[in-house]
Design an enzyme around this catalytic site. Structure first.
Site, PDB file in Angstrom:
ATOM      1  CE  LYS A  85      -3.197   2.683   2.884  1.00 16.65           C
ATOM      2  NZ  LYS A  85      -4.042   2.910   4.078  1.00 16.65           N
TER       3      LYS A  85
ATOM      4  CD  GLU B 210      -5.477   8.769  10.559  1.00 15.47           C
ATOM      5  OE1 GLU B 210      -4.626   7.778  10.647  1.00 15.47           O
ATOM      6  OE2 GLU B 210      -5.873   9.060   9.469  1.00 15.47           O
TER       7      GLU B 210
END
Length: 467
Positions: free
Chosen positions: A220, A270
């Protein structure tokens, strides 16, 4: 929508009296330190209750050049700070080592340094980011803390150093200003936009990542874009921050101005971590969809995200790497095995909560070093992802996607500096918006471009633009 902090109400003492009382108390304490010939290094905090005031409006009124603001997600407390009682800055390791030494001497839990790190501190900063340093943490000279209809004005003193500079310190505190009124809630429209990379180079970067998944260990990588808006009129970063906060009630809100003319502003969904003594909270946030225009469409998008193999794999990489990073520091670690739905005003994410009990002796800076960068903003494996980002992104991320927050002796909280922008004044005002998308097997360049457009839509709507 109600503000997270209160409108004005009468408390005692009144604002002008509070400044005078605070200045007098600081003068008394500094004279005492001079008289007694104190040595060593320590921080003392003096607080005076006052009338509430919107913190960002108060911050805009202050003449001191360094300014910071923090409002934690879901918290009632908002804190604005101006000036510098103490700071550490420079390379990451130099600054964090100095900060660690200072934290070991703090006695009051109310004393907090505010700051952050570049996404990749080893990379040289482009000119627009140089004022921020690779790492910078500031203990403000003066602070306004507002919560539950009450406000406190505070001064931070570093003794005995400030006793030797008493007149300057008193001038900084006595020079505090109260806003005459809330700033106008209006921003100019941009006259131009420039994307880096543009669509063609973006497509090439995503294709390069997809090829790397087949030929390397890379699983990723988070690729980001910068959308720069130009203005013919000044852009007030305090108004921008206030309107952004109103538009994004479920986020962490931060404002960092290291010098006049430049400010980093954000509304991040976040959390990197929150630490209170031995108790630690963190989270994995990855996988994105917009909100639906109706209840039925919203439910459909929620199910689409929940059932998406691509988004679940992306989320799983983040969750597992955070588990591995925290494991050595924890006596007990609980990671939610199934992602739930984090709902924001204009979007949603897959979310896994993480809680832990820390082993004795674990320091907050140990956690900061271990967690940043998470796969939510870098990728996995980390080194391979960072190499891909360097080769593909045509701009310096600066503090975008770095940790931003506050830290004290036994507590700390950091958000991931996403959904953020860099405001610069000069011959022409500019706002550079940064956002990224997680690229994994199955990613499509056009869909990832559209995801980033949605992520910057909160800023775009505040600017009066459709996104």
């Amino acid at each position: 929508m109600a503000r997270p902090y209160p409108s004005d109400s009468i408390t005692v003492p009144r604002r002008a009296d509070a400044v005078r009382h605070l200045t007098a108390e600081v003068r008394r304490r500094l004279k005492q330190a001079r008289r007694e010939g104190e040595d060593g290094w320590r921080v003392e905090r003096i607080e005076i209750e006052t009338e509430p005031c919107e913190p960002l409006a108060w911050l805009a009124a202050q003449p001191l050049p360094s300014k910071v603001y923090w409002h934690g997600r879901g918290e009632k407390v908002a804190v604005a700070g101006a000036g510098i009682a103490d700071q550490v800055r420079g390379t990451e390791e130099t600054a964090l080592s100095r900060l660690e030494e200072r934290l070991g001497r703090l006695a009051s839990p109310r004393v907090r340094y505010v700051g952050g790190l570049r996404f990749e501190p080893a990379r040289p900063a482009d000119p627009e980011w140089q004022a921020f340093d690779a790492a910078r943490f500031v203990l403000p000279r003066v602070e306004l803390r507002v919560a539950d209809g009450r406000a406190k004005l505070a001064a931070n003193l570093v003794l005995p150093r400030d006793a030797r500079a008493m007149e300057q310190v008193l001038a900084e505190i006595n020079g505090m200003r109260w806003p005459k009124a809330n700033p106008e809630a209006a921003l100019p429209l941009p006259v131009a936009r420039t994307d880096a990379p543009g669509p063609d180079r973006w497509n090439h970067g995503v294709e390069a990542a997809l090829h790397a998944f087949e030929s390397t260990e890379l699983e990723k990588v988070v690729l980001a874009r910068r959308a720069r808006y130009d203005f013919d009129e000044p852009l007030d970063p305090f108004v921008l921050a206030r309107l952004l906060e109103e538009a994004t009630p479920s986020c962490f809100h931060f404002f960092v101005q290291p010098a006049p003319g430049v400010a980093f502003v954000g509304a991040s969904p976040e959390r990197l971590f929150r630490r209170e003594g031995p108790v630690l909270l963190s989270e994995a946030v990855a996988g994105t969809r917009p909100r639906g225009l109706s209840d039925e469409a919203d439910a459909q998008l929620r199910e689409e995200l929940r059932l998406s193999d691509k988004d679940q794999r992306e989320h799983g990489f983040v969750r597992e790497q955070i588990r591995q990073a925290l494991g050595p520091f924890c006596a007990a670690l609980d990671v939610e095995s199934e992602a739930s739905d984090m709902v924001l005003a204009r979007g949603r994410h897959l979310y896994s909560g993480i809680s832990a009990t820390l082993k004795p002796g674990v320091r907050s800076l140990d956690l900061l070093r271990a967690l940043h960068p998470t796969p939510a903003v870098g990728g996995t494996p980390t080194d391979e992802a960072l190499a891909m980002i360097r080769s593909v992104e045509p701009f310096d991320r600066g503090w975008y996607a770095g940790p931003v927050g506050w830290i004290g002796a036994e507590a700390a909280e950091f958000a991931v500096g996403i959904r953020s922008g860099l405001v610069r004044q000069g011959e022409q005002a500019t706002l550079a918006l940064y956002s990224g998308a997680g690229i994994v097997r199955g990613s499509e360049p056009g869909a990832e471009w559209a995801e980033i457009e949605h992520k910057i839509s909160d800023f775009a709507r505040v600017l009066g633009l459709d996104a």
